[in-house]
Write a protein that holds these residues in place. Sequence first.
Motif: not given
Length: 330
Positions: A183-204
């Motif tokens: 939970i801590l590791i996944t929270s670090l990702l979502t709390l520090s990354t904007m949804p648009t950046d997550i979208n771009n990272a997933l697409e890559w």
Amino acid sequence: MNNISFGQYVSGSSWIYKLDPRSKMLFTIALIVLLFLVPDVYAILVFLAVIVIILISTGIPFLKVLGGLKGVMFLLIITALLQLIYTKDKSLPIYAFQMSLGLFQILIIVGLFLIYTFLKKYLKFKTLFFLFIFFLSFCILWNNPFELFNWNFNLSFLNWDFNIYRAGINQVVFIIVRIILMILITSLLTLSTMPTDINNALEWLLAPLKLIKIPVGVFSTLLSLTLRFIPTLMGESKKIMNAQASRGVDFASSSIVKKIPQITSLLIPMLVISFKKAEDLSLAMEARGYVVGAPRTKIDLLRFKIGDLIALIILLGFYAAVILRMVGVY
């Protein structure tokens, strides 16, 4: 519901915000894989200490991250109990609880939970109060209060030994810390990354799937919008619950029979709001020229920096330390 941290971006300027979102997503996956390679409880406790230090260094509010643990608190308690009950070894137990169950003990425990049901709507820390009631119930089963007065009419009809072994304690710590770390590791990702950046990272990351005609861009956009609307819908549900509470609806302390129409009064407005927001979003995307499946350009280009390289070296150091622990070097 406000305690749910998943999907809620928290703005900041620390080192984790400067990492490439592709790196953060890869590091998150790598750390979760590393969790399942950790061989023993001592190593995973060291892992927890390192993650907590990393979390503090990011500047993200610690309570914000811990809020994500509230939803799994009941799961952690049940997991701990099952592991203590069923995990045994060949050594002598650390402690043996002489448990008994009688008529008056059942009445006392039922009374404790009735007190909890009546008082929980007036208390702020309901989870801690529930744990306290649970602990008192265990003490009632362990220390028969009627034996203190030499009463023989408790109508005790069940006696058993609850033995706690060292292997059970180690297994409880190991599993619970592993869940907390995930939970801590996944929270670090979502709390520090904007949804648009997550979208771009997933697409890559999913770009190789384009070779087999999978619409990676559509899939990543769909997932990004889902993450974006989790906190939004949670906030709307909180507003609806407050509005219903002002009209006399009590979601916290009503019976199960009364909760059915109350849940209906919550779900129907939520569905209407969801469709309305989906319609507004589709109109906004159409006005900006979004076409499903069409090639798209990006304003912000993703670039790996020196910070990503340093984070990669640290991650490889973690893997090396765990592998050395697995082979028994230290």
